[in-house]
Design a protein around this motif. Structure first.
Motif, PDB file in Angstrom:
ATOM      1  N   GLU A 163       0.837  -1.205   0.000  1.00 47.14           N
ATOM      2  CA  GLU A 163       0.000   0.000   0.000  1.00 47.14           C
ATOM      3  C   GLU A 163       0.873   1.256   0.000  1.00 47.14           C
ATOM      4  OE1 GLU A 163      -3.249   0.132  -0.531  1.00 47.14           O
ATOM      5  OE2 GLU A 163      -3.202  -2.047  -0.717  1.00 47.14           O
ATOM      6  N   ARG A 164       1.933   1.253   0.789  1.00 45.99           N
ATOM      7  CA  ARG A 164       2.849   2.397   0.812  1.00 45.99           C
ATOM      8  C   ARG A 164       3.574   2.553  -0.522  1.00 45.99           C
ATOM      9  NH1 ARG A 164       2.352   0.857   6.071  1.00 45.99           N
ATOM     10  NH2 ARG A 164       2.473   2.494   7.663  1.00 45.99           N
ATOM     11  N   LEU A 165       3.917   1.423  -1.147  1.00 49.45           N
ATOM     12  CA  LEU A 165       4.590   1.474  -2.446  1.00 49.45           C
ATOM     13  C   LEU A 165       3.669   2.085  -3.507  1.00 49.45           C
ATOM     14  CD1 LEU A 165       6.943   0.875  -4.322  1.00 49.45           C
ATOM     15  CD2 LEU A 165       6.142  -1.492  -4.470  1.00 49.45           C
ATOM     16  N   LYS A 166       2.402   1.710  -3.500  1.00 49.73           N
ATOM     17  CA  LYS A 166       1.463   2.303  -4.459  1.00 49.73           C
ATOM     18  C   LYS A 166       1.365   3.813  -4.236  1.00 49.73           C
ATOM     19  CE  LYS A 166      -2.112  -0.351  -3.736  1.00 49.73           C
ATOM     20  NZ  LYS A 166      -3.417  -1.022  -3.852  1.00 49.73           N
ATOM     21  N   ALA A 167       1.266   4.248  -2.982  1.00 51.16           N
ATOM     22  CA  ALA A 167       1.195   5.683  -2.674  1.00 51.16           C
ATOM     23  C   ALA A 167       2.493   6.384  -3.085  1.00 51.16           C
ATOM     24  CB  ALA A 167       0.923   5.881  -1.184  1.00 51.16           C
TER      25      ALA A 167
END
Length: 174
Positions: A163-167
Motif C-alpha cells: 500500500e505504501r509502495l502504491k502511494a
C-alpha cells in the motif's frame, strides 16, 4: 544450514538507532524492534514475483507475499541485506543492486515491529526459489496481484509495504 532463530539481529529504537543485539527467535518472542527489507522483484515483462511462504517460516507461515526479503543481520546495511535476501529467495546470483525506494516503521501493535526498507529490482534470470522459504511462486501482472488481494491470505507487513509502495509511486509520478 543454521537455525534461522539463532541469527543475530540488531535491535533498534523508534528512530532506527541500534540499541542492542538479539537472536532472531528471541527478538520475535519478545517483540523487539529490528530491521527488515522488502524487495519487489519484477521480470523482463514487468510482472511481479509473488510467492507463498512455507509452513515452517517463523513469521507468517503459509501466507502469500508480493515481496522477497527478510531480516537485516547484525552489522549489515539495508542495501547489503536487500541484495542478499533477493538473491537467496529468488535462487539467483548476479542480480543488479536493488533500488532503495523508502523506509517505514511497521508495527501491528501486537508485538511485531520492525523498520522496513522497501526496494525494487529487475530479475531477468531464471529463478530457483529456496524450497525452505518458498512453497509456490509465479510472476503475475500487477492487475492480477490487485485482484488477488481479497482472495489470498497475504502477509500483513507485505500488504502494508505494498500500500505504501502504491502511494509512493503516485507521489513520484506527480
Amino acid at each position: 544450514m543454521t537455525n534461522p532463530a539463532d541469527e543475530i539481529l540488531d535491535i533498534v529504537d523508534e528512530h532506527d538507532q541500534v540499541i542492542g543485539q538479539s537472536p532472531r527467535g528471541e527478538a520475535y518472542a519478545k517483540g523487539l524492534r529490528h530491521r527488515c527489507v522488502f524487495i519487489q522483484a519484477r521480470d523482463a515483462e514487468g510482472r511481479v514475483f509473488v510467492h507463498r511462504r512455507t509452513p515452517t517460516k517463523l513469521v507468517f507461515p503459509s501466507l502469500y507475499d508480493m515481496f522477497v526479503g527478510g531480516v537485516v543481520g547484525a552489522g549489515e546495511s539495508y542495501d547489503e541485506a536487500a541484495l542478499r535476501e533477493a538473491e537467496e529467495e529468488l535462487g539467483v546470483s548476479g542480480l543488479p543492486a536493488p533500488r532503495f525506494l523508502f523506509k517505514f516503521l511497521y508495527d501491528d501493535r501486537a508485538g511485531r515491529t520492525w523498520w522496513s526498507a522497501v526496494y525494487e529490482v529487475r530479475c531477468e534470470l531464471p529463478v530457483r526459489p529456496q524450497v525452505e522459504e518458498v512453497a509456490w511462486h509465479d510472476y503475475l501482472p500487477e492487475a492480477e496481484v490487485e485482484r488477488r488481494l481479497a482472495d489470498w491470505e497475504w502477509v500483513p507487513d507485505g500488504l502494508a509495504a505494498f500500500e505504501r509502495l502504491k502511494a509512493h509511486r503516485i507521489r513520484s509520478s506527480t
